[in-house]
Design a protein around this motif. Structure first.
Motif, PDB file in Angstrom:
ATOM      1  N   VAL A 305       0.971  -1.058  -0.109  1.00 49.63           N
ATOM      2  CA  VAL A 305       0.141   0.007  -0.047  1.00 49.63           C
ATOM      3  C   VAL A 305       0.951   1.250   0.017  1.00 49.63           C
ATOM      4  N   THR A 306       0.930   2.115  -1.086  1.00 52.90           N
ATOM      5  CA  THR A 306       1.667   3.061  -1.012  1.00 52.90           C
ATOM      6  C   THR A 306       0.939   4.584  -1.304  1.00 52.90           C
ATOM      7  N   VAL A 307       1.704   5.681  -1.192  1.00 51.56           N
ATOM      8  CA  VAL A 307       1.086   6.711  -1.246  1.00 51.56           C
ATOM      9  C   VAL A 307       1.831   7.665  -2.313  1.00 51.56           C
ATOM     10  N   PRO A 308       1.186   7.584  -3.399  1.00 49.11           N
ATOM     11  CA  PRO A 308       1.994   8.361  -4.790  1.00 49.11           C
ATOM     12  C   PRO A 308       1.834   9.918  -4.369  1.00 49.11           C
ATOM     13  N   VAL A 309       2.925  10.424  -5.018  1.00 48.26           N
ATOM     14  CA  VAL A 309       3.204  12.106  -4.994  1.00 48.26           C
ATOM     15  C   VAL A 309       2.092  12.807  -5.368  1.00 48.26           C
ATOM     16  N   GLN A 310       1.608  14.018  -4.821  1.00 42.13           N
ATOM     17  CA  GLN A 310       0.834  14.690  -4.793  1.00 42.13           C
ATOM     18  C   GLN A 310       1.217  16.045  -4.927  1.00 42.13           C
ATOM     19  N   GLY A 311       0.573  17.100  -5.817  1.00 41.01           N
ATOM     20  CA  GLY A 311       0.925  18.486  -5.848  1.00 41.01           C
ATOM     21  C   GLY A 311       0.553  19.154  -4.439  1.00 41.01           C
ATOM     22  N   ASP A 312      -0.462  18.875  -3.972  1.00 45.78           N
ATOM     23  CA  ASP A 312      -1.005  19.221  -2.643  1.00 45.78           C
ATOM     24  C   ASP A 312      -0.731  18.217  -1.763  1.00 45.78           C
TER      25      ASP A 312
END
Length: 414
Positions: A305-312
């Motif tokens: 389970v990963t958290v992708p890069v977000q602009g916000d």
């Protein structure tokens, strides 16, 4: 997103294909693209479980975790390879999902492309996860997610075939005793062992327990230990202990051979447990032995389970809540039972064994397992794996000796 990152994303799309075809217990099916919700009250989750419909326990868990975090979940399910490609495209468009559940060998590849945040950045707690399982999501000293569960390989065995051949399974402790058991089985008129040696990632996946069990390392394919592992397989074919069909067998077709009831052993994974119960004969499970005894390290399958890069970046706090909920002790047991996975934490593994004693050898195998991209191989692994399965193919076909095949493989990597 800068130009260098976009170039990396385009290049890595070609690498991903090798990792996401024909490996372990990967889901199949379709999915439709869902743009990330623009409003802060909705969070997107992409997963590789299209077999789970909207009314499934998995979908309900996602919704429940969303409710606890105070947001609405917008879920999209994809086939494993399709999911990876969609994730790369979304990253190029700065439109990544908030939470992305990925096949574990792809994690380091997407991390290298700049798609994923580290756990230092997103603050996801991985302290309870078994280190050998967490390593599959690590690269360059950084961690890029947390496993939702793991599967791996072991040896299924047919108790009736072994009994008829006079083999005591307790005597099978290393390669020598396993080979001796196969000889007895053949002499008794039955078939020895079946596995998958097909020329894809699936073949590498099945060869790795023997490769690692010899003491070999993926950075030196042509070591004497690696040659001994490939020699073991080629000798089995020459002596008729394993069928020539393994060269073209997938894990599914090799399982079908075992299910016929004629084979003593089959190398396969946790995902075949339900089929084993339906096979119609008494079976057992033995962790794959190392060359000189003990349990060989088998490769881990399963997702992170990963958290992708977000602009916000303000979205990471809620994404962390969602990840923490999905991988909590409370939820892991039911989820991993549904997925036929072994949990990534000792606490939940103990609960699984208490509920089903047949999982004990699988927990043992998972505790000894390692990620294919571990040892800081990261994005280098796909190229190594391709040369490895090619070497296995030419050696088993008799085109080259195990030593020459692995030497050629190592030279190709230079």
């Amino acid at each position: 997103m800068d130009r260098s990152t976009r170039r990396r994303l385009t290049a890595v799309a070609l690498t991903v294909v090798a990792l996401t075809t024909g490996t372990t217990a990967c889901s199949s099916g379709g999915g439709t693209t869902s743009d990330k919700a623009a409003d802060s009250g909705s969070y997107t989750i992409w997963d590789p479980y299209p077999q789970f419909a909207k009314d499934s326990a998995w979908a309900k868990l996602l919704d429940s975790c969303g409710s606890k975090a105070g947001v609405k979940i917008k879920r999209t399910a994809f086939d494993t390879s399709d999911l990876t490609n969609k994730a790369l495209l979304a990253a190029q468009q700065d439109n990544s999902p908030d939470v992305l559940i990925l096949d574990n060998p792809v994690v380091s590849t997407l991390a290298d492309a700049g798609v994923l945040t580290t756990t230092d950045e997103n603050k996801v707690d991985t302290s309870k996860v078994d280190p050998n399982l967490l390593a599959a999501g690590q690269a360059g000293g950084k961690t890029y997610g947390t496993p939702i569960g793991a599967n791996t390989l072991a040896l299924y065995y047919n108790k009736d075939v072994l009994k008829a051949a006079g083999v005591d399974i307790a005597s099978v402790k290393d390669w020598k005793s396993l080979t001796a058991a196969l000889a007895k089985v053949k002499k008794a008129g039955k078939k020895g062992i079946t596995f998958s040696a097909i020329g894809t990632e699936e073949g590498s996946f099945q060869f790795l327990p023997w490769f690692w069990g010899s003491g070999a390392q993926l950075t030196e394919l042509d070591s004497s230990q690696g040659v001994s592992a490939l020699s073991l397989w080629t000798d089995w074919l020459k002596k008729g202990y394993a069928p020539n069909s393994v060269i073209n067998s997938t894990q599914t077709t090799s399982w079908q051979e075992f299910a016929s009831g004629d084979y003593a052993f089959a190398e396969n994974g946790t995902w075949q447990l339900a089929n084993a119960e339906k096979a119609g004969f008494d079976y057992g499970v033995l962790p794959i032995p190392g060359a000189d005894g003990g349990t060989a390290a088998a490769p881990t399958g399963g997702e992170f389970v990963t958290v992708p890069v977000q602009g916000d970046t303000g979205r990471y706090a809620t994404s962390r809540k969602l990840v923490s909920c999905l991988t909590s002790t409370e939820n892991l047991s039911d989820t991993d039972t549904t997925l036929s996975y072994v949990a990534p934490t000792s606490e939940v593994q103990d609960k699984q064994v208490a509920a089903d004693a047949k999982l004990k050898p699988w927990v043992e195998a998972v505790k000894a397992a390692k990620g294919r991209t571990s040892d800081d191989l990261g994005a280098k692994y796909p190229k190594i794996s391709e040369q490895l399965w090619k070497a296995v193919q030419v050696a088993l076909s008799g085109s080259q000796s195990p030593k020459d095949a692995l030497t050629a493989a190592q030279d190709a990597l230079k």
